[in-house]
Design an enzyme around this catalytic site. Structure first.
Site, PDB file in Angstrom:
ATOM      1  N   ASP A  95     -29.784  21.767  40.211  1.00 20.64           N
ATOM      2  CA  ASP A  95     -30.745  22.422  39.431  1.00 20.64           C
ATOM      3  C   ASP A  95     -31.412  21.248  38.475  1.00 20.64           C
ATOM      4  OD1 ASP A  95     -29.402  24.640  39.910  1.00 20.64           O
ATOM      5  OD2 ASP A  95     -28.162  24.988  38.078  1.00 20.64           O
TER       6      ASP A  95
ATOM      7  N   ASP B  15     -30.394  36.385  39.472  1.00 19.57           N
ATOM      8  CA  ASP B  15     -29.340  35.899  38.544  1.00 19.57           C
ATOM      9  C   ASP B  15     -28.691  37.126  38.076  1.00 19.57           C
ATOM     10  OD1 ASP B  15     -30.390  33.217  38.739  1.00 19.57           O
ATOM     11  OD2 ASP B  15     -31.802  33.636  37.548  1.00 19.57           O
TER      12      ASP B  15
HETATM   13  O1  1PR Z   1     -37.211  32.313  37.076  1.00 19.85           O
HETATM   14  O2  1PR Z   1     -38.463  31.742  39.087  1.00 19.85           O
HETATM   15  O3  1PR Z   1     -38.678  30.308  37.081  1.00 19.85           O
HETATM   16  O4  1PR Z   1     -36.689  30.424  38.555  1.00 19.85           O
HETATM   17  C1  1PR Z   1     -35.800  29.699  37.757  1.00 19.85           C
HETATM   18  C2  1PR Z   1     -34.679  29.349  38.679  1.00 19.85           C
HETATM   19  O5  1PR Z   1     -33.661  28.499  38.121  1.00 19.85           O
HETATM   20  C3  1PR Z   1     -33.704  30.521  39.230  1.00 19.85           C
HETATM   21  O6  1PR Z   1     -33.582  30.413  40.680  1.00 19.85           O
HETATM   22  C4  1PR Z   1     -32.571  30.453  38.412  1.00 19.85           C
HETATM   23  O7  1PR Z   1     -31.539  30.767  38.971  1.00 19.85           O
HETATM   24  C5  1PR Z   1     -32.409  29.227  38.025  1.00 19.85           C
HETATM   25  N1  1PR Z   1     -31.959  28.920  36.628  1.00 19.85           N
HETATM   26  C6  1PR Z   1     -32.449  28.923  35.657  1.00 19.85           C
HETATM   27  N2  1PR Z   1     -31.649  28.560  34.459  1.00 19.85           N
HETATM   28  C7  1PR Z   1     -30.533  28.177  35.066  1.00 19.85           C
HETATM   29  C8  1PR Z   1     -29.618  27.485  34.584  1.00 19.85           C
HETATM   30  O8  1PR Z   1     -28.474  27.110  35.139  1.00 19.85           O
HETATM   31  N3  1PR Z   1     -29.387  27.553  33.031  1.00 19.85           N
HETATM   32  N4  1PR Z   1     -29.716  27.887  37.350  1.00 19.85           N
HETATM   33  C9  1PR Z   1     -30.687  28.273  36.439  1.00 19.85           C
HETATM   34  C10 1PR Z   1     -29.330  28.627  38.247  1.00 19.85           C
HETATM   35  C11 1PR Z   1     -27.323  28.684  39.559  1.00 19.85           C
HETATM   36  C12 1PR Z   1     -27.273  28.301  40.822  1.00 19.85           C
HETATM   37  C13 1PR Z   1     -26.058  27.319  40.871  1.00 19.85           C
HETATM   38  C14 1PR Z   1     -24.893  28.109  41.432  1.00 19.85           C
HETATM   39  C15 1PR Z   1     -23.905  27.121  41.802  1.00 19.85           C
HETATM   40  N5  1PR Z   1     -28.288  27.825  38.903  1.00 19.85           N
HETATM   41  O9  1PR Z   1     -28.268  27.811  41.524  1.00 19.85           O
HETATM   42  O10 1PR Z   1     -26.530  26.149  41.392  1.00 19.85           O
HETATM   43  O11 1PR Z   1     -24.548  28.857  40.490  1.00 19.85           O
HETATM   44  O12 1PR Z   1     -23.167  26.585  41.075  1.00 19.85           O
HETATM   45  P1  1PR Z   1     -21.773  26.373  41.023  1.00 19.85           P
HETATM   46  O13 1PR Z   1     -21.252  25.830  42.334  1.00 19.85           O
HETATM   47  O14 1PR Z   1     -21.623  24.771  40.208  1.00 19.85           O
HETATM   48  O15 1PR Z   1     -20.755  27.398  40.427  1.00 19.85           O
HETATM   49  P2  1PR Z   1     -37.985  31.406  37.708  1.00 19.85           P
END
Ligand code: 1PR
Length: 531
Positions: free
Chosen positions: A231, A386
């Site tokens: 991320d 999400d």
């Molecule tokens: O909406 O098309 O602009 O895409 C935004 C992207 O950013 C989406 O794929 C969304 O999942 C991601 N995103 C947005 N905000 C966050 C955040 O964390 N605040 N991250 C975010 C999402 C989730 C996973 C993470 C897993 C594994 N991250 O990809 O890597 O949950 O984590 P873990 O193994 O530590 O539990 P758009």
């Protein structure tokens, strides 16, 4: 000097980078004449069959390729380039292929099979080839929905087969003309070793092929993939960093958590054996990605040294710039592909598009998913979901797809549904995860990246109920994401669900569990994996 046929249909940067990494220089085809006369030609197949053939014909490259093949001048085709050697493909009915090999390319259709095939599978060599002389039986990276059929009429071309639901042609060779269905440039060190044989072999070497290593195996198996996710966002000082949230909250004591530099971490995960690497530009929804040069730079620099597939997500949608210029989601995606991405992932925009689809009751033809999938192929379009759990006492309390859960809610509710969110989980929408996944598949998406806000960063294991529910609802591959805390969680997700891949972030970033440790544990549990 290696000549590359780049007809602007996708990520040719990885092939270019792989050639350079192996110490050769690359020249681009500028005219049909170059195709005929080049000393060595690489023809990478990217995009759909119809797009590839249309561009070849438009530029007069189809006739030049036929001439080159007639002259038996060294050529390596990759992926759709293998398919283009046939007479046609079910992918683009009515579009003629080069017609060098008899037969029509077919879609995978065995019951229960995830299509596209995405991931690492083996090959069974059927004859000796210099190109496979260093091949040591490792798995190679495939990504395709269509395959060349084994046929007696093509016996003289058959170089290797692979099994995915059925046996299909994974490599062809006749004289100096070779083509692979797999991507050597995305198959890590094993793929680079094969590519090196093509780049370095003498033109007359075919006669002197050393024996190719033959496996005792009678079949091949697709491995479950282990994916490292980064991320990425700017921290408060403006530096692009890898961060990680707890249930999507990436701030600790007011500061954005900084877990490292994106390019360095991606390289580390490649070296440690990650099967794929995913970058999520988590604030992409509020910025315009084409102005986010550092992110494009991350991709370009990563693809110089990382030879497994790269996915990039965040901000893939249409946009009007401050000067009034309009950019489509396809423009944004194209820039990512040109910078080294193999797949793009769409989050928020997919939710809005599905809402529009449900209101209209039919496809619009101009959604980001449809546009990108038509040009680059379904396998290049990932939907990042999400979802968040919403508990209900009874299925009658909601119109959404519910399930009985083993983990009752705060008021003892035994049912739940999964609500889709946008803008990194900030806003919930009136749409459930099954609706979203099914409509996105219908619109042309090729894979689901299934996060779970409740589990993200908790180390408590994947949400198996969610993953099984979505996997049972679609025919495309599903990547399980969020909550991995130990190697056993990966075994659990592959045993309890049909997930095609499992992704983790926090445990890898914090070095709590290594990728190799996960892979060994999964393999010991009898699950197919790639080393
Ligand atoms: O909406 O098309 O602009 O895409 C935004 C992207 O950013 C989406 O794929 C969304 O999942 C991601 N995103 C947005 N905000 C966050 C955040 O964390 N605040 N991250 C975010 C999402 C989730 C996973 C993470 C897993 C594994 N991250 O990809 O890597 O949950 O984590 P873990 O193994 O530590 O539990 P758009």
């Amino acid at each position: 000097m290696i000549t590359l046929l780049d007809y602007g249909a996708g990520n040719v940067r990885s092939v270019r980078n792989a050639i350079r990494k192996l110490g050769f220089t690359v020249k681009d085809v500028a005219s049909p004449e170059d195709i005929v006369t080049a000393e060595k030609l690489i023809f990478p197949g990217v995009g759909s069959f119809g797009t590839v053939m249309e561009r070849l014909v438009r530029d007069g490259y189809d006739q030049a390729l036929k001439e080159r093949i007639r002259l038996n001048r060294p050529m390596l085709g990759i992926c759709v380039a293998l398919q283009a050697l046939y007479e046609g493909s079910e992918e683009s009915p009515g579009v003629p292929g080069l017609g060098i090999i008899p037969g029509i390319v077919r879609r995978f259709s065995s019951p229960g099979l995830s299509v596209p095939q995405i991931g690492w599978n083996g090959i069974l060599p059927r004859k000796d080839s210099v190109l496979l002389s260093e091949y040591a039986g490792e798995k190679l990276y495939f990504v395709h929905s269509y395959h060349a059929v084994i046929d007696d009429r093509c016996e003289d071309w058959l170089l290797a087969t692979t099994c995915y639901g059925q046996d299909f042609v994974s490599a062809v060779e006749k004289g100096n003309i070779t083509a692979f269905q797999f991507h050597p440039e995305k198959s890590g060190k094993a793929g680079l070793a094969i590519l090196y044989q093509f780049l370095s072999r003498r033109q007359d070497a075919v006669e002197a092929s050393p024996p190719t290593r033959r496996s005792q195996e009678k079949t091949t198996r697709l491995a479950k993939r282990i994916i490292a996710c980064l991320d990425v966002r700017s921290n408060d000082s403006g530096d692009l960093v890898v961060t990680k949230g707890d249930q999507y909250d990436v701030r600790e004591a007011g500061e954005v958590r900084n877990l490292g530099k994106p390019v360095d971490l991606a390289r580390r995960y490649y070296e440690e054996g990650a099967d794929e690497i995913t970058f999520l530009n988590i604030t992409g929804f509020r910025d315009f990605p084409l102005q986010d040069q550092p992110m494009l730079e991350v991709l370009k620099r990563t693809s110089e040294n990382v030879f497994v597939p790269l996915t990039i997500g965040g901000g893939i949608r249409s946009f009007t710039a401050s000067d009034g210029r309009q950019y489509s989601a396809l423009d944004v995606a194209s820039e990512y592909f040109r910078s080294g991405a193999d797949k793009i992932s769409i989050g928020s925009d997919a939710v809005f598009e599905v809402e529009r689809y449900l209101a209209r009751g039919k496809k619009s033809g101009d959604s980001a998913i449809e546009q990108i999938s038509i040009v680059y192929g379904a396998q290049a379009v990932v939907i990042s979901i999400d979802p968040k759990r919403v508990y209900v006492a009874s299925p009658d309390d909601t119109s959404h797809a519910t399930m009985r859960t083993q983990f009752p809610g705060p008021r003892g509710e035994n049912y739940c549904w999964y609500q889709c969110t946008v803008q990194g989980g900030r806003e919930g929408r009136d749409i459930d995860v099954v609706q979203l996944a099914q409509v996105c598949e219908l619109l042309g998406a090729g894979e689901i990246l299934l996060n779970c806000i409740d589990r993200d960063g908790t180390n408590s294991g994947f949400d198996l109920e969610l993953i099984a529910m979505v996997k049972n609802a679609v025919g495309i591959p599903v990547i399980a994401s969020s909550g991995a805390g130990r190697a056993e969680h990966f075994i659990e997700v592959f045993k309890a669900t049909d997930a095609d891949a499992a992704l983790a972030a926090g445990i890898f970033h914090r070095r709590e569990v290594g990728i190799a440790e996960v892979k060994h544990a999964v393999a010991e549990a009898g699950i197919e994996i790639r080393f």
